[in-house]
Motif scaffolding. Sequence first.
Motif, PDB file in Angstrom:
ATOM      1  N   PRO A 210       5.823  37.671  -2.793  1.00  0.00           N
ATOM      2  CA  PRO A 210       4.942  38.891  -2.394  1.00  0.00           C
ATOM      3  C   PRO A 210       3.892  38.568  -1.469  1.00  0.00           C
ATOM      4  O   PRO A 210       3.330  37.161  -1.464  1.00  0.00           O
ATOM      5  CB  PRO A 210       4.480  39.242  -3.832  1.00  0.00           C
ATOM      6  N   SER A 211       3.329  39.522  -0.809  1.00  0.00           N
ATOM      7  CA  SER A 211       2.471  39.226   0.177  1.00  0.00           C
ATOM      8  C   SER A 211       1.065  38.977  -0.542  1.00  0.00           C
ATOM      9  O   SER A 211       0.195  38.105  -0.097  1.00  0.00           O
ATOM     10  CB  SER A 211       2.146  40.452   1.140  1.00  0.00           C
ATOM     11  N   VAL A 212       0.619  39.793  -1.663  1.00  0.00           N
ATOM     12  CA  VAL A 212      -0.170  39.683  -2.737  1.00  0.00           C
ATOM     13  C   VAL A 212      -0.046  39.292  -4.018  1.00  0.00           C
ATOM     14  O   VAL A 212       0.732  40.265  -4.497  1.00  0.00           O
ATOM     15  CB  VAL A 212      -1.263  40.822  -2.470  1.00  0.00           C
ATOM     16  N   LEU A 213      -0.574  38.405  -4.615  1.00  0.00           N
ATOM     17  CA  LEU A 213      -0.255  38.032  -5.988  1.00  0.00           C
ATOM     18  C   LEU A 213      -1.868  38.806  -6.783  1.00  0.00           C
ATOM     19  O   LEU A 213      -2.871  38.196  -6.238  1.00  0.00           O
ATOM     20  CB  LEU A 213      -0.410  36.634  -6.330  1.00  0.00           C
ATOM     21  N   LEU A 214      -1.674  39.637  -7.575  1.00  0.00           N
ATOM     22  CA  LEU A 214      -2.560  40.274  -8.078  1.00  0.00           C
ATOM     23  C   LEU A 214      -2.615  40.051  -9.815  1.00  0.00           C
ATOM     24  O   LEU A 214      -1.756  39.941 -10.419  1.00  0.00           O
ATOM     25  CB  LEU A 214      -2.509  41.766  -8.161  1.00  0.00           C
ATOM     26  N   ALA A 232      -4.265  25.609 -11.883  1.00  0.00           N
ATOM     27  CA  ALA A 232      -3.721  24.541 -10.927  1.00  0.00           C
ATOM     28  C   ALA A 232      -2.575  25.018 -10.053  1.00  0.00           C
ATOM     29  O   ALA A 232      -2.510  25.002  -8.971  1.00  0.00           O
ATOM     30  CB  ALA A 232      -3.277  23.447 -11.717  1.00  0.00           C
ATOM     31  N   ILE A 233      -1.777  26.091 -10.791  1.00  0.00           N
ATOM     32  CA  ILE A 233      -0.613  26.725 -10.255  1.00  0.00           C
ATOM     33  C   ILE A 233      -1.383  27.405  -8.888  1.00  0.00           C
ATOM     34  O   ILE A 233      -1.033  27.528  -7.959  1.00  0.00           O
ATOM     35  CB  ILE A 233       0.210  27.489 -11.242  1.00  0.00           C
ATOM     36  N   PHE A 234      -2.458  28.356  -9.378  1.00  0.00           N
ATOM     37  CA  PHE A 234      -3.045  29.148  -8.493  1.00  0.00           C
ATOM     38  C   PHE A 234      -3.441  28.516  -7.370  1.00  0.00           C
ATOM     39  O   PHE A 234      -3.324  29.098  -6.209  1.00  0.00           O
ATOM     40  CB  PHE A 234      -4.192  30.236  -9.208  1.00  0.00           C
ATOM     41  N   GLN A 235      -4.020  27.517  -7.392  1.00  0.00           N
ATOM     42  CA  GLN A 235      -4.638  26.622  -6.388  1.00  0.00           C
ATOM     43  C   GLN A 235      -3.460  26.014  -5.421  1.00  0.00           C
ATOM     44  O   GLN A 235      -3.809  26.401  -4.254  1.00  0.00           O
ATOM     45  CB  GLN A 235      -5.516  25.547  -6.879  1.00  0.00           C
ATOM     46  N   ALA A 236      -2.508  25.644  -6.173  1.00  0.00           N
ATOM     47  CA  ALA A 236      -1.372  25.137  -5.166  1.00  0.00           C
ATOM     48  C   ALA A 236      -0.703  26.302  -4.375  1.00  0.00           C
ATOM     49  O   ALA A 236      -0.526  26.000  -3.137  1.00  0.00           O
ATOM     50  CB  ALA A 236      -0.311  24.842  -6.123  1.00  0.00           C
ATOM     51  N   LEU A 237      -0.671  27.606  -5.066  1.00  0.00           N
ATOM     52  CA  LEU A 237      -0.190  28.418  -4.201  1.00  0.00           C
ATOM     53  C   LEU A 237      -1.183  29.036  -3.055  1.00  0.00           C
ATOM     54  O   LEU A 237      -0.606  29.309  -1.960  1.00  0.00           O
ATOM     55  CB  LEU A 237      -0.101  29.930  -5.317  1.00  0.00           C
ATOM     56  N   HIS A 238      -2.395  28.893  -3.446  1.00  0.00           N
ATOM     57  CA  HIS A 238      -3.434  29.324  -2.473  1.00  0.00           C
ATOM     58  C   HIS A 238      -3.351  28.457  -1.223  1.00  0.00           C
ATOM     59  O   HIS A 238      -3.438  28.707  -0.326  1.00  0.00           O
ATOM     60  CB  HIS A 238      -4.878  29.325  -3.215  1.00  0.00           C
ATOM     61  N   ALA A 239      -3.279  26.883  -1.877  1.00  0.00           N
ATOM     62  CA  ALA A 239      -3.029  26.137  -0.723  1.00  0.00           C
ATOM     63  C   ALA A 239      -1.934  26.175   0.365  1.00  0.00           C
ATOM     64  O   ALA A 239      -1.975  25.920   1.423  1.00  0.00           O
ATOM     65  CB  ALA A 239      -3.204  24.760  -1.078  1.00  0.00           C
TER      66      ALA A 239
END
Lengths: 271, 536
Positions: A210-214, A232-239
Amino acid sequence: MSDARQREAGATAAAVVGGTSADGARGAFLRAEGVSRTYRLGRVEVPVLRRADLSVRRGEFAAIMGKSGSGKSTLLHVLGALDEPQEGQVLVDGEPVYAPVGRRSYRARALDVLSVHERRRNRLRRNTFGFVFQFYHLLPELTVFENVLVTEMVRTGVLRWPTARGEARRRVAAELERVGLSHRLSHRPNELSGGERQRVAIARALVHRPSVLLADEPTGNLDATSGAAIMAIFQALHAAGQTIVMVTHDATVAACADRVLHLDDGRLAAK
Amino acid sequence: MYKLFLTLRYLRKRRIAYAAVGAVTLCAAMVLIVMSVLGGFVQEMKAKARALLGDVILDNRSYHGFPLYEELIAEISTWPEIQRATPVLYSWGLLRFPQIEQTATVRVVGVRLEDVYEVNGFRRSLYYEQHYPGTTSLGPQKQAILGVAEEGTGGALSAVPRLPEPLHSANERARAAGVRDTDEYDREWTSFRKSLEKDGITPYPGVFALPDGMDDSPRWEGEEHPGLVIGRDIVGVRQPEGRYRRLGFYPRGYVVTLTLLPTTEAGDISGQPIKRAFRYADDSRTGVHDIDSNYVYCEFALLQRLLQMDEAQREDGSRVPGRCSQIQIKIAPGHDPAKAAERLSKFVADFAYSGRFALNISERELLRRTRAETWEQSQRHVIAPIEKERVLMQIVMGIISLVAVLLVLCILYMIVLQKTRDVGVLKSVGASSTGVGAIFVMYGAAVGAVGGLLGAALGWTFMVNINEIQEFLISIHPGMRVWDFSVYAFDRIPSRVEPVDAVGVFVASILACTGGSFAAAWRAARMEPVEALRYE
């Protein structure tokens, strides 16, 4: 992740808070303009969002904080084409999500395939957004693998499924491996811990790129260790360039975001 | 794809759905059984009526019949649509079995056996004719004696039971053609046969007189009398367990007497009753209780003579034409019996007033009132009420089946409530409202399909074994007999299932359950994703 997306992720996140700024709005991928949402409790109308504005650029990780009942989840639902606002508009890549105010139904149509706007909302939920809920919302009859696969089934359609099936299964397996659940594929949700369930929910939200994870309070129902693992998963995704809009009441969790917005009295303000 | 996937998964995993499937199964089976029994009853009635009447009948519904039947048959036999026509006489009589002191009032039917074999299925109803083809006759005949003959050569000679010719050869032909004995009479006689079989001797089907005296060779004995075919239920009495018990030992060829009341040309009883001796020539086993318990059949010309309905001359020298009660007609293949009946009715009306024949007013009136009807039209007084009853029962069963539909509706509605959050999740990943609704419509259809299939299979199995089930119930207690042959005309419950009925029940189950699922599907489709996700 493409280079362009990586570059976007590194770019300065510009949020327009408490009003639309032409500078900020330009280049925003997801934009809420003057969004109002009121709920009716019996005969009493309770305004939750009051002309709230928000812009999120591609690759940005935005956290929305607020008291319980302040309308954080409502804002997330409105942004994600799940809940129709009474006023204002949400734009995705410049395209309006909802019908013009006078033509909104405020009620799901049983035959939504007949409505252009409903079809567009469905398409956005199918392709553009990925949702992670506080209470995971996994389908209890399905295994871990099937819970993620069902998203691909919805996206693919019956006619294309026979040819797309192999690729979809590979993608589901890869996504579950990314969240560290490749050993739990045939388990049912009731056989998993809270953290594992949330990781399945993340895999389900991300499998279709997806383009945006809500994310709505993704750690709200987890212990500290599990919550940290999820973040940690979210940060990896953001990175990796993933655009994320997260609702939380936990300041520690919100600190992981590029910027934190505060929802108060139905309006957003930068912290 | 997700719709089918989730439908099948919910069907397997939601145990409450089994209750819906069970209800649909029972309803489908019930409807199929009722449809098949009543439908089979109508079919059987039609088949028997056609087999006993031919395709078209000419009848004036008058006890003293109508004249000029030979002329009529001669004329219509030249039509391309008429394959064969034969006159039939109906009367009433008193049948007496002198040896066992048994008397019964009977409907006496005069037939030309060779013609009637061609026109309808009467031959198939004759028991001895099946096992001794070509030997049943209504003409003069003697008593066959089952004697003993020597078989083998030299020192290996042995005595075996033997019927006189042509009965013995006829039975060998029937055996070679694979005709199996279907006798339902006399347990004692059956056990005697079994003892013969044990000794390597093949017994003859039916019951024959045994030699009385020193000469035990097979032979024909006694005075010649015309033959009489007697209904199975006149010769025997059906026992609660289904077998027949003869009214005493009454073999083929024994003498019976028939007392008849002749009628005048005007339709009154004329003079004294006439008593005539006959020989019991065969059993008629049509399977229709009313016919098998009332009808006897003798030679047409003989009955006509006995009833004084044959051709005669008046004192003034004018001719009194012979009369018959009915003409049974076989229509040539490829022709429509209804059209042929219509043409025949017109023809008979014209025929009566053609002036070609010297008829008095009474004779002309009898002929004018003669109408042609197809076998179906002639039996409509029986068939139409049963068909109406069938429709009525289908409606009643349909109403009862609504309970199953309502149950499906309730169960699906309950499942939708339980699955509210699933609906929210599916909508959040992009499933359309229509798609979500379709899951529950498909779910209803799947419940209907599984229930309908199981119900059709259950109903079919029940129907195939319905007579055995009844026999089992009767073996527990005779009062548990459900199908009384004296009430329902046939001795066995019709057990044939029309495949089209089974398919109809299956399709109706799917449609009904799909219909029952709409309310639940509508609710699921109209659910706002946010409300669904927040549902507790």
